[in-house]
Design an enzyme around this catalytic site. Sequence first.
Site, PDB file in Angstrom:
ATOM      1  N   ARG A  67      -5.089  13.647   7.136  1.00  0.00           N
ATOM      2  CA  ARG A  67      -6.706  13.712   6.769  1.00  0.00           C
ATOM      3  C   ARG A  67      -7.077  13.888   8.070  1.00  0.00           C
ATOM      4  NH1 ARG A  67      -8.402   9.502   2.635  1.00  0.00           N
ATOM      5  NH2 ARG A  67      -6.360   9.303   2.667  1.00  0.00           N
ATOM      6  N   GLU A 104       2.812  -2.493   3.021  1.00  0.00           N
ATOM      7  CA  GLU A 104       2.816  -3.046   2.416  1.00  0.00           C
ATOM      8  C   GLU A 104       4.239  -3.939   1.387  1.00  0.00           C
ATOM      9  OE1 GLU A 104      -0.690  -3.851  -0.406  1.00  0.00           O
ATOM     10  OE2 GLU A 104       0.202  -5.422  -0.726  1.00  0.00           O
TER      11      GLU A 104
HETATM   12  P1  AMP Z   1      -3.484   1.676   8.293  1.00  0.00           P
HETATM   13  O1  AMP Z   1      -1.802   2.646   8.919  1.00  0.00           O
HETATM   14  O2  AMP Z   1      -3.194   0.452   7.691  1.00  0.00           O
HETATM   15  O3  AMP Z   1      -4.110   1.856   9.102  1.00  0.00           O
HETATM   16  O4  AMP Z   1      -3.562   3.604   6.941  1.00  0.00           O
HETATM   17  C1  AMP Z   1      -4.102   4.239   8.452  1.00  0.00           C
HETATM   18  C2  AMP Z   1      -3.957   5.464   6.380  1.00  0.00           C
HETATM   19  O5  AMP Z   1      -3.576   4.571   5.467  1.00  0.00           O
HETATM   20  C3  AMP Z   1      -5.062   6.621   7.319  1.00  0.00           C
HETATM   21  O6  AMP Z   1      -4.905   8.067   7.418  1.00  0.00           O
HETATM   22  C4  AMP Z   1      -6.366   6.426   5.848  1.00  0.00           C
HETATM   23  O7  AMP Z   1      -6.272   7.995   5.888  1.00  0.00           O
HETATM   24  C5  AMP Z   1      -5.715   5.997   5.240  1.00  0.00           C
HETATM   25  N1  AMP Z   1      -6.237   4.453   4.575  1.00  0.00           N
HETATM   26  C6  AMP Z   1      -6.165   3.808   4.603  1.00  0.00           C
HETATM   27  N2  AMP Z   1      -6.558   2.503   3.438  1.00  0.00           N
HETATM   28  C7  AMP Z   1      -7.905   3.078   3.143  1.00  0.00           C
HETATM   29  C8  AMP Z   1      -9.389   3.363   3.145  1.00  0.00           C
HETATM   30  N3  AMP Z   1      -9.661   2.408   2.444  1.00  0.00           N
HETATM   31  N4  AMP Z   1     -10.056   4.415   2.277  1.00  0.00           N
HETATM   32  C9  AMP Z   1      -9.844   5.959   2.517  1.00  0.00           C
HETATM   33  N5  AMP Z   1      -8.094   5.695   3.808  1.00  0.00           N
HETATM   34  C10 AMP Z   1      -7.235   4.660   4.034  1.00  0.00           C
END
Ligand code: AMP
Length: 184
Positions: A67, A104
Amino acid sequence: MQELNSADREYLLNTIRNIPDFPKPGIEFKDITTLLNNKKAFKFLLDHLEARYKPYNLDFIAGIDSRGFIFGAPLADRLGIGFVPIRKQGKLPYTTIGEKYALEYGFDEIEVHIDAFKCQKASADVLLIDDLIATGGTAKAAANLVNQAGANCVEACFLINLTFLEGDKELKEKTTVYSVLEIN
Ligand code: AMP
């Protein structure tokens, strides 16, 4: 440095749809497709990002799979600079540099082409972009990749920061962080 006022943030926030329990129970998914198919909101966001980043004199925008590509590529075009995709492992065809990060359960890996940030300068100035920062694992790995590829990660930019997860805490040790919207 340009930031949106609270009325403009409220406007954008209301164009994003919340999907409870997706992709699994307990997660509220931020569905940005309702911002993207709203031509006024999508233009408003890109106008804001263009105004903020024009003075930075960046060399590249690096978008995180997938995205980050949606916002990063049109912004790069508006700023008249190149776009670099940071992709999930195994998708890029040329020689890559990879960075693993913890999920996770288990690990994931993102990659960038080894020569992606080649430019006239010794070290390219790069803006990292993604739609959302949650735990920050993906963004931290992406910032490391930019540096490993010989470039300078000037800032990491997100449309949404889920601030209660404090994912930007460690990232801030590597680069500055800007989030258009913060959700507590
Ligand atoms: P992180 O590595 O945990 O910061 O996850 C970030 C990635 O996961 C991004 O590319 C987001 O598009 C996706 N993501 C994580 N949580 C969500 C959420 N609650 N809603 C939409 N996309 C999410």
